[in-house]
Enzyme design. Sequence first.
Site, PDB file in Angstrom:
ATOM      1  N   SER A  48      -9.645   1.978   3.030  1.00  0.00           N
ATOM      2  CA  SER A  48      -8.802   2.745   2.132  1.00  0.00           C
ATOM      3  C   SER A  48      -7.818   1.896   1.334  1.00  0.00           C
ATOM      4  O   SER A  48      -7.215   2.369   0.389  1.00  0.00           O
ATOM      5  CB  SER A  48      -8.019   3.785   2.946  1.00  0.00           C
ATOM      6  OG  SER A  48      -7.157   3.153   3.875  1.00  0.00           O
ATOM      7  N   LYS A  59       0.840  -1.198   0.000  1.00  0.00           N
ATOM      8  CA  LYS A  59       0.000   0.000   0.000  1.00  0.00           C
ATOM      9  C   LYS A  59       0.875   1.249   0.000  1.00  0.00           C
ATOM     10  O   LYS A  59       1.923   1.289   0.656  1.00  0.00           O
ATOM     11  CB  LYS A  59      -0.902  -0.024   1.246  1.00  0.00           C
ATOM     12  CG  LYS A  59      -1.946   1.094   1.295  1.00  0.00           C
ATOM     13  CD  LYS A  59      -2.857   0.904   2.502  1.00  0.00           C
ATOM     14  CE  LYS A  59      -3.903   2.013   2.614  1.00  0.00           C
ATOM     15  NZ  LYS A  59      -4.780   1.843   3.785  1.00  0.00           N
ATOM     16  N   SER A 108      -9.916  -0.534   7.123  1.00  0.00           N
ATOM     17  CA  SER A 108      -9.363  -0.326   5.785  1.00  0.00           C
ATOM     18  C   SER A 108      -8.692  -1.542   5.159  1.00  0.00           C
ATOM     19  O   SER A 108      -8.328  -1.505   3.990  1.00  0.00           O
ATOM     20  CB  SER A 108      -8.361   0.836   5.796  1.00  0.00           C
ATOM     21  OG  SER A 108      -9.036   2.053   5.982  1.00  0.00           O
TER      22      SER A 108
END
Length: 488
Positions: free
Chosen positions: A152, A77, A176
């Site tokens: 997210s 990420k 997330s």
Amino acid sequence: MTLKHKTVGELHELLVNKEVSVVELTKATLDDIKAREEAVGSFITIAEDEALTQAAKIDEKGIDVDNVMAGIPLAVKDNISTKGILTTAASKMLYNYEPIFDATSVANAYEKDMVVIGKTNMDEFAMGGSTETSYFKKTKNAWDQTKVPGGSSGGSATAVASGQVRLSLGSDTGGSIRQPAAFNGVVGMKPTYGTVSRFGLIAFGSSLDQIGPFSQTVKENAQLLNVIAGHDAKDATSAQLVVADYASKIGQEIKGLKIALPKEYIGEGIDPQIKDCILQAAKHLESLGAVVEEVSLPHSKYGVAVYYIIASSEASSNLQRFDGIRYGFRAEDATNLDEIYIKTRSQGFGEEVKRRIMLGTFSLSSGYYDAYFKKAGQVRTLIIQDFEKVFADYDLILGPTAPTVAFDLDSLSHDPVAMYLADLLTIPVNLAGLPGISIPAGFVEGLPVGLQLIGPKHSEETIYQVAAAFEATTDYHKQQPVIFGGEN
């Protein structure tokens, strides 16, 4: 030879037997990424040169038979620091930022000879639940490209779900990892707070943030957690506890384990079809010998309100460092120091980030601190106590990961409150610092449903044990989206 659908264990065997080299596996992974990237938009940066250089070094050194992760590609990420590889947190503010150090989780992956293949798209500074607030692009759901992937960590979830990579890292502040795992039909684990070092994670909510793994199967998830977990002197909140093997209980029967089903998790606001899936999952666990009983977590209804005060307050403090002075974006039309600060932050941050900074600054401001931030902290304690009471009598808690399946792109982006409420079932876990996993548990209208399993602190092995028992006796995880050769 096709490498699609092969588990980490199977890939390891091929690498050990020299039927495939790490360079060949890396090239095949890069081909898979490029073939599907236009459809899903998982990546901000594909680190092709760096990955191939790393792969060649591992080939030269040779594969360690006892290291199952050697040579396995990993997507990371884009809020997790990678030395020499762009790390933007999906923000204009960091559009050109190349760190000079690796996050501890990434350093641990390199130590196990994993290959970092690229950086995945996300909501800007991890603030969002749909990966639509990214400065660079909107990621799309692997099962239906008209739907959101969740957030997210949407890019990390779709990269695994679409078959671009087998494994990825995300971060979970209020759901997330688990929510996008549910929306994309993959496995996503949010470990106990402090299990994985936060050093090198671009901070959003420091008392809530936790790095964790995405995978296709439960065992692979545990194997990746083995790599990234561990005490780190660079992180003051890092747990001292050392776990030898998170996969140690996988394969053990779950007969006699007591699992709680909170009535609040299947009540108001939960899609009736999701509720049916979860109740069926509960019956299935009972058929495997577990005892499932209804309980109450009465203060969980305040979770969203508490979270958005605490997380926004911490974000307000953490994001002060992005000021246009030291690194990242700087407004070009500023004529003095005040203007550099004001214009850089006005132009560099997106709407959702600015909304949360203002929310947090207000909550911390003189005259409002006691009414908001202090009160939120007190209610957080009540939420923690609710969990402690349940875990005095039960091994785990089960429920849905999200109240709905993936929603339409752009459908909630203009309604922040509705977007915030989508995290209703995941937020309490972060507030209490507990571990939680989302695993595939069915489909509603062709879209995946996630089953969430929550445990007391440092109970990841038990969570993996139950998740693996469910996975081994169902076939939801075997169903794949069309983009990954499935029929759905």
